[in-house]
Write an enzyme that holds these catalytic residues in place. Structure first.
Site, short mmCIF file in Angstrom:
data_model
loop_
_atom_site.label_atom_id
_atom_site.label_comp_id
_atom_site.label_asym_id
_atom_site.label_seq_id
_atom_site.Cartn_x
_atom_site.Cartn_y
_atom_site.Cartn_z
N HIS A 294 0.88 -1.20 0.00
CA HIS A 294 0.00 0.00 0.00
C HIS A 294 0.90 1.23 0.00
O HIS A 294 1.49 1.58 1.02
CB HIS A 294 -0.89 0.00 1.25
CG HIS A 294 -1.84 1.15 1.32
ND1 HIS A 294 -3.15 1.01 1.68
CD2 HIS A 294 -1.68 2.48 1.09
CE1 HIS A 294 -3.75 2.18 1.66
NE2 HIS A 294 -2.87 3.10 1.31
N HIS B 60 1.54 5.39 -1.66
CA HIS B 60 1.17 6.58 -2.45
C HIS B 60 2.44 7.20 -3.03
O HIS B 60 3.32 7.62 -2.26
CB HIS B 60 0.47 7.62 -1.58
CG HIS B 60 -0.80 7.12 -0.97
ND1 HIS B 60 -2.03 7.28 -1.57
CD2 HIS B 60 -1.04 6.45 0.17
CE1 HIS B 60 -2.97 6.72 -0.82
NE2 HIS B 60 -2.39 6.21 0.25
N LEU B 61 2.51 7.26 -4.35
CA LEU B 61 3.68 7.88 -4.99
C LEU B 61 3.38 9.29 -5.47
O LEU B 61 4.29 10.03 -5.81
CB LEU B 61 4.16 7.04 -6.18
CG LEU B 61 4.75 5.66 -5.85
CD1 LEU B 61 5.03 4.88 -7.13
CD2 LEU B 61 6.02 5.79 -5.02
N ASN C 156 -5.29 7.24 -5.91
CA ASN C 156 -6.06 8.45 -5.54
C ASN C 156 -5.35 9.73 -5.99
O ASN C 156 -5.09 10.64 -5.20
CB ASN C 156 -6.36 8.48 -4.04
CG ASN C 156 -5.14 8.53 -3.16
OD1 ASN C 156 -4.06 8.09 -3.56
ND2 ASN C 156 -5.28 9.06 -1.95
N LYS D 264 -9.10 -0.54 -5.71
CA LYS D 264 -9.14 0.16 -4.43
C LYS D 264 -10.53 0.77 -4.20
O LYS D 264 -11.04 1.52 -5.03
CB LYS D 264 -8.08 1.27 -4.43
CG LYS D 264 -8.10 2.14 -3.19
CD LYS D 264 -7.64 1.38 -1.96
CE LYS D 264 -7.88 2.18 -0.70
NZ LYS D 264 -6.72 2.35 0.13
N HIS E 206 -10.40 0.93 2.03
CA HIS E 206 -10.22 1.91 3.10
C HIS E 206 -11.43 1.75 4.02
O HIS E 206 -12.54 2.19 3.69
CB HIS E 206 -10.15 3.34 2.54
CG HIS E 206 -9.89 4.36 3.63
ND1 HIS E 206 -8.70 5.04 3.75
CD2 HIS E 206 -10.66 4.76 4.68
CE1 HIS E 206 -8.76 5.83 4.82
NE2 HIS E 206 -9.95 5.69 5.40
N HIS F 10 -4.53 -0.67 6.12
CA HIS F 10 -4.05 0.13 7.25
C HIS F 10 -4.96 0.02 8.48
O HIS F 10 -5.53 1.02 8.94
CB HIS F 10 -3.85 1.60 6.87
CG HIS F 10 -4.91 2.20 5.99
ND1 HIS F 10 -6.24 2.15 6.29
CD2 HIS F 10 -4.83 2.86 4.81
CE1 HIS F 10 -6.93 2.77 5.35
NE2 HIS F 10 -6.08 3.21 4.43
N ASP G 14 1.45 2.64 3.51
CA ASP G 14 0.60 3.83 3.35
C ASP G 14 1.45 5.09 3.43
O ASP G 14 0.98 6.13 3.89
CB ASP G 14 -0.53 3.86 4.39
CG ASP G 14 -1.65 4.80 3.99
OD1 ASP G 14 -1.68 5.22 2.81
OD2 ASP G 14 -2.49 5.12 4.84
N HIS H 21 2.84 14.53 1.75
CA HIS H 21 2.18 15.82 1.50
C HIS H 21 3.23 16.89 1.74
O HIS H 21 4.11 16.72 2.61
CB HIS H 21 1.03 16.07 2.49
CG HIS H 21 -0.16 15.18 2.28
ND1 HIS H 21 -1.14 15.44 1.35
CD2 HIS H 21 -0.52 14.03 2.88
CE1 HIS H 21 -2.06 14.50 1.38
NE2 HIS H 21 -1.71 13.62 2.31
O1 DOR Z 1 -3.27 9.19 5.92
C1 DOR Z 1 -3.68 8.91 4.81
N1 DOR Z 1 -3.19 9.51 3.68
N2 DOR Z 1 -4.66 8.03 4.69
C2 DOR Z 1 -5.26 7.79 3.53
O2 DOR Z 1 -6.16 7.00 3.51
C3 DOR Z 1 -4.87 8.51 2.30
C4 DOR Z 1 -3.52 9.03 2.39
C5 DOR Z 1 -3.23 10.06 1.32
O3 DOR Z 1 -3.47 9.79 0.15
O4 DOR Z 1 -2.75 11.14 1.67
ZN ZN Z 2 -3.39 5.06 1.64
#
Ligand code: DOR
Ligand code: ZN
Length: 347
Positions: free
Chosen positions: A14, A16-17, A42, A100, A137, A175, A248, A252
């Site tokens: 799991h 996020h790139l 996402n 997903k 999720h 998660h 996960d 950001h």
């Molecule tokens: O903490 C998180 N960040 N939980 C998520 O389900 C999404 C992820 C994100 O894409 O920032």
């Molecule tokens: Zn996630």
């Protein structure tokens, strides 16, 4: 005392790139120690079809450093309009490895997710038939439900129904954060498994909120009481094949997290394995680390276990990591729990 570990190269089930300017940093940070990762869809707009998934994979591979190898396992973002035929084509041809499911409004960029679970039944039927895993999720989005209860309520009101309607569907509860989720997954059949993140194994809600609010510990599902963290720990060190690593890791920009309405996500790609080695050692379970990071997930997803290995060594002083990763768009803070680790992956 063990001070050196050689394990099968891990996978991240799991991840996020993000996209564009983030990719050169996020991709290579993970590829340093992971062989494969399930890539979350996402983006804005989300990856909802095979053409977008193919193009996204190309953008990922384009930035991969030539001395690294990495296999991004693509996913589609399930909407109420997702076409079952496209899912089937994508899965049987190996273009995607999972679908997903975001309940609409549950987390970052989930607005296009599912509101009416009846509408996704035809897709879930096809997925069950072809063995395509559904990554969920698992939180309700009803604003009247307390945010700390949203995972538990999701299990009882949504997940249980999906499993009853589709008993052969492979489901990964993503998660997980609560003892209730650990118990639910443990008592389920072989079609049910869960990913656990590095940060949910490292911090509790006191770490997030006591003595000041710490935006870099804010994620979704939000971290819970210590008793829940301990239940997660117990699950992962048990070696049970139902639990495997999904970091996960969710970058950001600092200014988006350190804000009056900060984004959810912890960026753990840089130091996940070092933190996990410390945690498993503390639990006297270093011999179970490989199952969690490198074996259980591959088996659940029906993929080969990686053939190469990585070495993690224990030094006599705490390992230092960059505090931040710099991107052209700004800085991203690397997750730093309230403990040090002396372990270090040897690249
Ligand atoms: O903490 C998180 N960040 N939980 C998520 O389900 C999404 C992820 C994100 O894409 O920032
Ligand atoms: Zn996630």
């Amino acid at each position: 005392m063990v001070n050196e570990l050689t394990i099968v190269r891990p996978d991240d089930w799991h991840l996020h790139l993000r996209d564009e300017d983030f990719l050169p940093f996020t991709v290579n940070e993970t590829a340093k120690s992971f062989a494969r990762a399930i890539i979350m869809p996402n983006l804005v707009p989300p990856i909802t079809n095979l053409i977008d998934a193919r193009n996204y994979k190309q953008r990922i591979m384009k930035v991969l450093k030539t001395n690294l190898s990495f296999n991004p396992l693509m996913t589609l973002y399930l909407t109420e309009e997702t076409n079952p035929r496209e899912v089937k084509e994508g899965f049987v041809t190996g273009q995607i490895s999972a679908i997903k499911l975001y309940p609409a409004g549950a987390t970052t960029n989930s607005q296009s997710g599912v509101r009416n679970f009846e509408k996704i039944k035809p897709v879930l039927e096809v997925m069950a038939e072809i063995g395509c895993p559904l990554c969920i999720h698992g939180e309700v989005t009803d604003s009247s439900i307390d945010i700390f209860d949203r995972e538990r309520v999701f299990i009882n009101t949504v997940l249980e129904k999906i499993r009853t309607d589709h008993p052969t569907l492979k489901i990964v509860m993503e998660h997980i954060t609560t003892k209730e989720a650990v118990d639910y997954v443990s008592s389920g059949n072989e079609n049910l498994a869960a990913t656990v993140t590095t940060h949910h194994l490292s911090i509790n809600r006191n770490d997030l909120l006591s003595g000041g609010i710490r935006p870099h510990f804010y994620c979704l599902p939000v971290v819970k009481r210590e008793v829940h963290r301990l239940a997660l720990l117990e699950a992962v060190v048990s070696g049970s094949s139902k639990f495997f690593l999904g970091t996960d890791s969710a970058p950001h920009l600092d200014h988006d997290k350190e804000s009056s309405c900060g984004c959810a996500g912890c960026f753990t790609a840089t130091n996940t394995l070092e933190i996990l080695a410390h945690i498993f050692e503390e639990q006297k379970a270093l011999n179970k680390l490989e199952l969690f990071t490198s074996i259980n997930g591959a088996k659940f997803y029906g993929k080969n276990i990686n053939t190469d290995k990585i070495k993690i060594v224990k030094k006599n002083k705490p390992t230092s990591f960059p505090e931040k990763i710099s991107t052209p768009l700004g800085e991203i803070t690397v997750f730093k729990p309230n403990f040090e680790t002396k372990w270090q992956v040897q690249i």
